[in-house]
Design a protein around this motif. Structure first.
Motif, mmCIF file in Angstrom:
data_model
loop_
_atom_site.group_PDB
_atom_site.id
_atom_site.type_symbol
_atom_site.label_atom_id
_atom_site.label_comp_id
_atom_site.label_asym_id
_atom_site.label_seq_id
_atom_site.Cartn_x
_atom_site.Cartn_y
_atom_site.Cartn_z
ATOM 1 N N ASN A 1 13.740 -3.352 15.543
ATOM 2 C CA ASN A 1 14.380 -3.450 14.272
ATOM 3 C C ASN A 1 16.098 -2.223 14.643
ATOM 4 O O ASN A 1 16.230 -1.232 15.427
ATOM 5 N N HIS A 2 17.353 -2.727 14.556
ATOM 6 C CA HIS A 2 18.059 -2.245 14.854
ATOM 7 C C HIS A 2 19.471 -2.965 13.979
ATOM 8 O O HIS A 2 19.403 -4.020 13.282
ATOM 9 N N SER A 3 20.519 -2.065 13.779
ATOM 10 C CA SER A 3 21.876 -2.751 12.781
ATOM 11 C C SER A 3 22.930 -2.677 13.816
ATOM 12 O O SER A 3 23.007 -1.827 14.821
ATOM 13 N N CYS A 4 24.170 -3.538 13.419
ATOM 14 C CA CYS A 4 24.828 -3.582 13.951
ATOM 15 C C CYS A 4 25.975 -4.342 13.073
ATOM 16 O O CYS A 4 25.627 -4.877 12.421
ATOM 17 N N ASP A 5 27.077 -4.663 13.883
ATOM 18 C CA ASP A 5 28.364 -5.906 13.373
ATOM 19 C C ASP A 5 27.856 -6.776 13.338
ATOM 20 O O ASP A 5 26.950 -7.183 14.156
ATOM 21 N N ALA A 6 28.406 -8.160 11.841
ATOM 22 C CA ALA A 6 27.937 -8.709 11.895
ATOM 23 C C ALA A 6 27.706 -10.262 13.075
ATOM 24 O O ALA A 6 27.146 -11.235 13.359
ATOM 25 N N ALA A 7 29.077 -9.212 14.434
ATOM 26 C CA ALA A 7 29.258 -11.022 15.270
ATOM 27 C C ALA A 7 28.638 -10.494 16.389
ATOM 28 O O ALA A 7 28.631 -11.469 17.379
ATOM 29 N N TYR A 8 27.317 -9.627 16.394
ATOM 30 C CA TYR A 8 26.907 -9.467 17.549
ATOM 31 C C TYR A 8 25.924 -9.728 17.490
ATOM 32 O O TYR A 8 25.549 -10.153 19.347
ATOM 33 N N PRO A 9 24.873 -10.364 16.355
ATOM 34 C CA PRO A 9 23.630 -10.800 17.194
ATOM 35 C C PRO A 9 24.414 -12.139 17.212
ATOM 36 O O PRO A 9 23.479 -12.807 18.558
ATOM 37 N N ALA A 10 25.075 -12.674 17.587
ATOM 38 C CA ALA A 10 25.255 -13.985 18.494
ATOM 39 C C ALA A 10 25.445 -13.713 19.983
ATOM 40 O O ALA A 10 25.735 -14.819 20.671
ATOM 41 N N GLU A 11 26.575 -12.775 19.665
ATOM 42 C CA GLU A 11 26.374 -12.076 21.512
ATOM 43 C C GLU A 11 25.478 -11.925 21.708
ATOM 44 O O GLU A 11 24.990 -12.104 23.490
ATOM 45 N N LEU A 12 24.660 -11.270 21.504
ATOM 46 C CA LEU A 12 22.899 -11.510 21.547
ATOM 47 C C LEU A 12 22.276 -12.204 22.194
ATOM 48 O O LEU A 12 21.565 -12.895 23.102
ATOM 49 N N MET A 13 22.288 -13.159 21.336
ATOM 50 C CA MET A 13 21.651 -14.673 21.780
ATOM 51 C C MET A 13 22.416 -15.315 22.482
ATOM 52 O O MET A 13 21.575 -15.901 23.775
ATOM 53 N N ARG A 14 24.038 -15.437 23.140
ATOM 54 C CA ARG A 14 24.034 -15.567 24.433
ATOM 55 C C ARG A 14 23.553 -15.353 25.970
ATOM 56 O O ARG A 14 23.017 -16.179 26.375
ATOM 57 N N VAL A 15 23.420 -13.683 25.137
ATOM 58 C CA VAL A 15 22.660 -13.170 26.746
ATOM 59 C C VAL A 15 21.347 -13.864 27.108
ATOM 60 O O VAL A 15 20.469 -14.121 28.172
ATOM 61 N N LEU A 16 20.706 -13.855 25.970
ATOM 62 C CA LEU A 16 19.329 -13.733 25.881
ATOM 63 C C LEU A 16 18.878 -14.994 26.696
ATOM 64 O O LEU A 16 17.622 -15.646 26.685
ATOM 65 N N ASN A 17 19.881 -16.553 26.089
ATOM 66 C CA ASN A 17 19.271 -17.392 26.885
ATOM 67 C C ASN A 17 19.663 -17.795 27.551
ATOM 68 O O ASN A 17 19.620 -18.273 28.046
ATOM 69 N N ILE A 18 20.729 -16.665 28.536
ATOM 70 C CA ILE A 18 21.331 -16.913 29.910
ATOM 71 C C ILE A 18 20.555 -16.108 31.089
ATOM 72 O O ILE A 18 20.574 -16.523 32.465
ATOM 73 N N THR A 19 19.209 -15.224 30.525
ATOM 74 C CA THR A 19 19.088 -14.225 31.331
ATOM 75 C C THR A 19 17.011 -14.941 31.646
ATOM 76 O O THR A 19 16.769 -15.192 30.798
ATOM 77 N N GLU A 20 17.083 -14.771 32.868
ATOM 78 C CA GLU A 20 16.047 -15.225 33.712
ATOM 79 C C GLU A 20 15.243 -13.994 32.809
ATOM 80 O O GLU A 20 15.090 -12.788 33.603
ATOM 81 N N GLY A 21 13.399 -14.422 32.757
ATOM 82 C CA GLY A 21 12.146 -13.507 32.233
ATOM 83 C C GLY A 21 12.418 -13.619 30.919
ATOM 84 O O GLY A 21 11.575 -12.723 30.336
ATOM 85 N N VAL A 22 13.376 -14.350 29.911
ATOM 86 C CA VAL A 22 13.086 -14.586 28.731
ATOM 87 C C VAL A 22 12.750 -15.748 28.260
ATOM 88 O O VAL A 22 13.079 -16.767 28.590
ATOM 89 N N LEU A 23 11.525 -15.592 27.816
ATOM 90 C CA LEU A 23 10.564 -17.100 27.304
ATOM 91 C C LEU A 23 11.347 -17.130 26.396
ATOM 92 O O LEU A 23 11.139 -18.687 25.717
ATOM 93 N N ALA A 24 11.250 -16.704 24.998
ATOM 94 C CA ALA A 24 11.556 -17.085 23.607
ATOM 95 C C ALA A 24 12.738 -15.992 22.967
ATOM 96 O O ALA A 24 12.048 -14.404 22.741
ATOM 97 N N LYS A 25 12.869 -15.103 22.346
ATOM 98 C CA LYS A 25 14.123 -14.688 21.000
ATOM 99 C C LYS A 25 14.741 -15.132 19.388
ATOM 100 O O LYS A 25 13.917 -16.995 19.577
ATOM 101 N N SER A 26 14.685 -13.958 18.231
ATOM 102 C CA SER A 26 14.438 -15.363 17.285
ATOM 103 C C SER A 26 14.922 -13.282 16.713
ATOM 104 O O SER A 26 14.259 -12.159 16.812
ATOM 105 N N ILE A 27 15.522 -14.114 15.987
ATOM 106 C CA ILE A 27 17.418 -13.143 15.659
ATOM 107 C C ILE A 27 17.443 -13.070 13.859
ATOM 108 O O ILE A 27 18.016 -13.991 13.603
ATOM 109 N N ILE A 28 16.826 -12.027 13.442
ATOM 110 C CA ILE A 28 16.702 -12.113 12.029
ATOM 111 C C ILE A 28 17.811 -11.392 10.911
ATOM 112 O O ILE A 28 17.818 -9.787 11.350
ATOM 113 N N LYS A 29 17.920 -11.878 10.151
ATOM 114 C CA LYS A 29 18.802 -10.755 9.363
ATOM 115 C C LYS A 29 18.091 -10.581 8.225
ATOM 116 O O LYS A 29 17.634 -11.098 7.066
ATOM 117 N N LYS A 30 18.105 -9.039 8.338
ATOM 118 C CA LYS A 30 17.336 -8.842 6.797
ATOM 119 C C LYS A 30 17.550 -8.300 5.222
ATOM 120 O O LYS A 30 19.483 -8.684 5.856
#
Length: 92
Positions: free
Chosen positions: A63-92
C-alpha cells in the motif's frame, strides 16, 4: 499524490531469498517515488494456475502513495524484471 495497492507475485525458481530481495528492491523503488504505507508479505502460496511452469509464487501486497505518473513506470519495470510472475496496481 494518490493511494495505490500493488500486489506482486515473485518467482520461487531461484529460492525464497531471491524473492525477498526483489520484494525489498521494489519497496525501495516505491519509497523513492512516494511513500510506502504498509507492506504485507503473504509468503509462499500455491498459484491458481501455472505461470511459466511454476506452481508456487511469493506474494507481497504494497500500500503506497505516489504521483499519478509513477504507476505506469512501475508497471514498465515490473514487465521487464526477471522473477516477477504476476502484478496488479490498483488506485484506491
Amino acid at each position: 499524490m494518490s493511494n495505490y495497492e500493488t500486489i506482486i507475485v515473485y518467482s520461487l525458481a531461484n529460492g525464497e531469498e531471491a524473492a525477498k530481495e526483489l520484494a525489498a528492491k521494489f519497496q525501495a523503488m516505491m519509497a523513492e517515488h512516494g511513500a510506502v504505507d504498509s507492506v504485507d508479505e503473504w509468503g509462499k502460496r500455491k498459484l491458481a494456475y501455472l505461470i511459466d511452469d511454476e506452481e508456487y509464487g511469493y506474494y507481497v501486497l504494497y500500500n503506497h502513495s505516489c504521483d499519478a505518473a509513477y504507476p505506469a513506470e512501475l508497471m514498465r519495470v515490473l514487465n521487464i524484471t526477471e522473477g516477477v510472475l504476476a502484478k496488479s496496481i490498483i488506485k484506491k
